[in-house]
Design a protein around this motif. Structure first.
Motif, mmCIF file in Angstrom:
data_model
loop_
_atom_site.group_PDB
_atom_site.id
_atom_site.type_symbol
_atom_site.label_atom_id
_atom_site.label_comp_id
_atom_site.label_asym_id
_atom_site.label_seq_id
_atom_site.Cartn_x
_atom_site.Cartn_y
_atom_site.Cartn_z
ATOM 1 N N ALA A 1 -37.416 -44.383 4.320
ATOM 2 C CA ALA A 1 -36.580 -43.467 3.541
ATOM 3 C C ALA A 1 -35.264 -44.185 3.349
ATOM 4 C CB ALA A 1 -36.362 -42.180 4.318
ATOM 5 N N SER A 2 -34.564 -43.892 2.258
ATOM 6 C CA SER A 2 -33.328 -44.655 2.060
ATOM 7 C C SER A 2 -32.365 -44.002 1.102
ATOM 8 C CB SER A 2 -33.684 -46.048 1.544
ATOM 9 O OG SER A 2 -32.527 -46.820 1.378
ATOM 10 N N GLU B 1 -18.845 -51.409 -1.706
ATOM 11 C CA GLU B 1 -19.303 -50.102 -2.204
ATOM 12 C C GLU B 1 -18.571 -48.980 -1.463
ATOM 13 O OE1 GLU B 1 -23.105 -48.347 -0.913
ATOM 14 O OE2 GLU B 1 -23.744 -50.401 -0.589
ATOM 15 N N PHE C 1 -31.618 -37.416 2.094
ATOM 16 C CA PHE C 1 -32.089 -38.509 2.952
ATOM 17 C C PHE C 1 -32.757 -37.985 4.223
ATOM 18 C CE2 PHE C 1 -31.425 -41.061 6.734
ATOM 19 C CZ PHE C 1 -32.038 -42.249 6.389
ATOM 20 N N PRO D 1 -18.544 -47.939 9.085
ATOM 21 C CA PRO D 1 -19.014 -46.653 8.546
ATOM 22 C C PRO D 1 -20.237 -46.160 9.332
ATOM 23 C CG PRO D 1 -19.292 -48.441 6.916
ATOM 24 C CD PRO D 1 -18.830 -49.070 8.180
ATOM 25 N N PHE E 1 -25.852 -55.161 4.691
ATOM 26 C CA PHE E 1 -26.195 -55.546 6.068
ATOM 27 C C PHE E 1 -27.648 -55.259 6.421
ATOM 28 C CE2 PHE E 1 -26.718 -51.537 8.410
ATOM 29 C CZ PHE E 1 -26.204 -50.609 7.509
ATOM 30 N N LYS E 2 -28.330 -54.489 5.584
ATOM 31 C CA LYS E 2 -29.705 -54.086 5.911
ATOM 32 C C LYS E 2 -30.648 -55.281 6.043
ATOM 33 C CE LYS E 2 -28.691 -49.673 5.517
ATOM 34 N NZ LYS E 2 -28.773 -48.683 6.567
ATOM 35 N N ALA F 1 -24.268 -43.810 0.173
ATOM 36 C CA ALA F 1 -24.935 -44.597 1.228
ATOM 37 C C ALA F 1 -24.931 -43.856 2.563
ATOM 38 C CB ALA F 1 -24.252 -45.954 1.390
ATOM 39 N N ILE F 2 -23.864 -43.093 2.818
ATOM 40 C CA ILE F 2 -23.733 -42.415 4.120
ATOM 41 C C ILE F 2 -23.796 -40.882 3.960
ATOM 42 C CG2 ILE F 2 -22.615 -44.311 5.339
ATOM 43 C CD1 ILE F 2 -19.898 -42.966 4.802
ATOM 44 N N SER G 1 -18.962 -48.447 2.246
ATOM 45 C CA SER G 1 -18.344 -49.501 3.054
ATOM 46 C C SER G 1 -16.851 -49.298 3.204
ATOM 47 C CB SER G 1 -18.567 -50.867 2.397
ATOM 48 O OG SER G 1 -19.924 -51.091 2.187
ATOM 49 N N THR H 1 -31.399 -49.725 2.273
ATOM 50 C CA THR H 1 -32.581 -50.024 3.080
ATOM 51 C C THR H 1 -33.773 -50.296 2.168
ATOM 52 O OG1 THR H 1 -31.769 -48.659 4.884
ATOM 53 C CG2 THR H 1 -34.119 -49.115 4.883
ATOM 54 N N GLY I 1 -23.576 -43.649 9.037
ATOM 55 C CA GLY I 1 -24.448 -42.800 8.237
ATOM 56 C C GLY I 1 -25.561 -42.275 9.123
ATOM 57 N N ASN I 2 -26.616 -43.085 9.218
ATOM 58 C CA ASN I 2 -27.725 -42.717 10.111
ATOM 59 C C ASN I 2 -27.440 -43.185 11.538
ATOM 60 O OD1 ASN I 2 -30.148 -41.297 10.098
ATOM 61 N ND2 ASN I 2 -31.394 -43.134 9.871
ATOM 62 N N ALA I 3 -26.321 -43.891 11.699
ATOM 63 C CA ALA I 3 -25.753 -44.295 12.996
ATOM 64 C C ALA I 3 -26.486 -45.464 13.672
ATOM 65 C CB ALA I 3 -25.634 -43.108 13.947
ATOM 66 N N THR J 1 -20.059 -53.035 4.651
ATOM 67 C CA THR J 1 -21.507 -53.033 4.789
ATOM 68 C C THR J 1 -22.282 -53.373 3.515
ATOM 69 O OG1 THR J 1 -21.266 -50.668 4.502
ATOM 70 C CG2 THR J 1 -21.626 -51.456 6.759
ATOM 71 N N GLY K 1 -30.627 -46.082 -0.412
ATOM 72 C CA GLY K 1 -30.641 -47.157 -1.408
ATOM 73 C C GLY K 1 -30.677 -48.560 -0.850
HETATM 74 N N1 F0G Z 1 -22.900 -48.611 4.655
HETATM 75 C C1 F0G Z 1 -23.867 -48.765 3.746
HETATM 76 C C2 F0G Z 1 -23.540 -49.518 2.512
HETATM 77 C C3 F0G Z 1 -25.147 -48.209 3.962
HETATM 78 O O1 F0G Z 1 -26.081 -48.367 3.048
HETATM 79 C C4 F0G Z 1 -25.381 -47.474 5.138
HETATM 80 C C5 F0G Z 1 -26.680 -46.862 5.391
HETATM 81 C C6 F0G Z 1 -24.337 -47.360 6.061
HETATM 82 C C7 F0G Z 1 -23.123 -47.936 5.795
HETATM 83 C C8 F0G Z 1 -24.489 -46.627 7.341
HETATM 84 O O2 F0G Z 1 -25.237 -47.333 8.260
HETATM 85 O O3 F0G Z 1 -27.005 -45.657 8.618
HETATM 86 O O4 F0G Z 1 -26.722 -47.568 10.177
HETATM 87 O O5 F0G Z 1 -25.051 -45.727 10.122
HETATM 88 N N2 F0G Z 1 -27.619 -46.822 4.540
HETATM 89 C C9 F0G Z 1 -28.977 -46.383 4.809
HETATM 90 C C10 F0G Z 1 -29.878 -46.702 3.646
HETATM 91 C C11 F0G Z 1 -29.085 -45.019 5.307
HETATM 92 O O6 F0G Z 1 -30.884 -46.011 3.438
HETATM 93 O O7 F0G Z 1 -29.628 -47.673 2.950
HETATM 94 P P1 F0G Z 1 -26.062 -46.522 9.380
#
Ligand code: F0G
Length: 352
Positions: free
Chosen positions: A81-82, A284, A132, A183, A58-59, A237-238, A287, A86, A185-187, A314, A84
């Motif tokens: 920063a990532s 993944e 991260f 999901p 989704f990035k 990822a999260i 997700s 992003t 992660g960084n929200a 995601t 992966g």
């Molecule tokens: N799912 C996947 C596959 C992700 O890569 C991420 C975040 C999230 C969910 C969570 O989304 O951060 O907006 O709450 N990945 C970031 C990255 C941090 O660096 O690729 P979020």
């Protein structure tokens, strides 16, 4: 012909005459009815398969917008920063726009497919010993003094691009779902979806879903209400202990009368295997946290029988081949010749 998000949702995005029309035909991802899981869970369940975006997550939605605005503002380089995904998106869109991408990743905690992408797209890859959260802090500092545009989701253009997924869901369903499971992660993404649903509600009169966000148990800062210094989860990822959009995510939860809960690695892996084996959809591990959450919330009544639920997938399962191989009972039938193979097939087919 579908060209991409900046064109498709021009009037909903911060686009001016000077914004370059960067595109990789991102967005427009399928909303897949998950029929077997719907039956099992007693709900109407769909998967928004964001793994079919051009870089497999989704990035791309947020990155196309952030990179276009960076170029509009004269940037020659971007940084992020990532965990992966992003970094893969930043690298691809920087290449598309003819600028340079610096990506900062936590050492050893990035899925192989994502690293392969950053290499292939030609990013300058920087690895740091920390996680991260530390990488994000570093790039925020760097972007203050150096001539690089920060494209993490603290950049508001990222959320603007990402909100388009909510628009698509409302268009595909011809209504808003009762529940959006996602999901966390960084929200940033839960915040972006909520913004998108609210805008569609205002402009098109669709209802508002309840937002059900899910953190991994070993990285559940919002759920526990405190920063996690050493986040750990199979869902790299999260694997984030101090989400940048913490407050926005809580607002999405509260305004929508939803929840942010946690799921264990076991629940994540169970959902991860289940959706591939029962629905033919490979996502993944990060997700799969949203599906794990749906299963949990059907059990504890936070999702009710018969509700329409969209779970956001995601990222693509191909991103993380190591987890696919290491966390599944692999049975590869080695055959020495054609006769062997014939016998194996006959036995198998006879048993069907
Ligand atoms: N799912 C996947 C596959 C992700 O890569 C991420 C975040 C999230 C969910 C969570 O989304 O951060 O907006 O709450 N990945 C970031 C990255 C941090 O660096 O690729 P979020």
């Amino acid at each position: 012909m579908y060209e991409g998000l900046l064109k498709q949702y021009k009037e909903y995005l911060p686009i001016t005459d000077k914004t370059p029309q960067i595109a990789l035909a991102e967005g427009n991802t399928p909303l897949i009815p998950l029929k077997n899981l719907s039956k099992e869970l007693g709900i109407t369940l769909y998967g928004k398969y964001e793994g079919l975006n051009p870089t497999g997550s989704f990035k791309d939605r947020g990155m196309v917008m952030a990179v276009a605005k960076a170029v509009e503002d004269g940037a020659k380089a971007i940084i992020c920063a990532s965990t992966g995904n992003t970094s893969a998106a930043a690298a691809a869109y920087a290449t598309r726009a003819g600028i340079k991408a610096y990506v900062v990743i936590p050492d050893g905690k990035i899925a192989m497919g994502k690293l392969a992408q950053a290499i292939a797209y030609g990013a300058d890859i920087i690895s740091i010993p920390g996680n991260f959260d530390e990488a994000l802090k570093a790039v925020r500092d760097i972007a203050e003094t150096e001539a690089v545009a920060l494209v993490n989701s603290v950049n508001p253009y990222r959320l603007e691009g990402q909100k388009t997924a909510a628009f698509e869901i409302c268009e595909q369903l011809e209504k808003a779902p009762d529940v959006l499971a996602i999901p966390v992660g960084n929200a940033g993404n839960i915040s972006a979806y909520w913004k998108g649903f609210k805008e569609w509600h205002e402009k098109k009169g669709t209802e508002l879903p309840r937002m059900h966000g899910f953190e991994a148990e070993g990285a559940a800062a919002i759920v526990t209400g405190k920063v996690i210094e050493q986040p750990e989860t199979v869902a790299t990822a999260i694997r984030i202990g101090n989400p940048a959009s913490w407050q926005l995510a809580e607002a999405a939860r509260d305004e929508s009368q939803g929840y942010i809960d946690s799921v264990t690695d076991e629940e994540i892996l169970n959902a991860y295997r289940k959706v591939a084996a029962q629905e033919g959809v490979f996502v993944e591990p990060g997700s799969a946290a949203s599906l794990a959450g749906v299963i949990q919330h059907v059990k504890n009544g936070r999702i009710k029988a018969g509700e329409t639920v969209v779970t956001v997938f995601t990222g693509n399962g191909l991103k993380d081949p190591d987890t696919a191989i290491n966390e599944t009972d692999i049975k590869i039938n080695k055959m020495s010749d054609l006769e062997d193979m014939r016998r194996h097939l006959r036995e198998g087919v006879a048993a069907l």
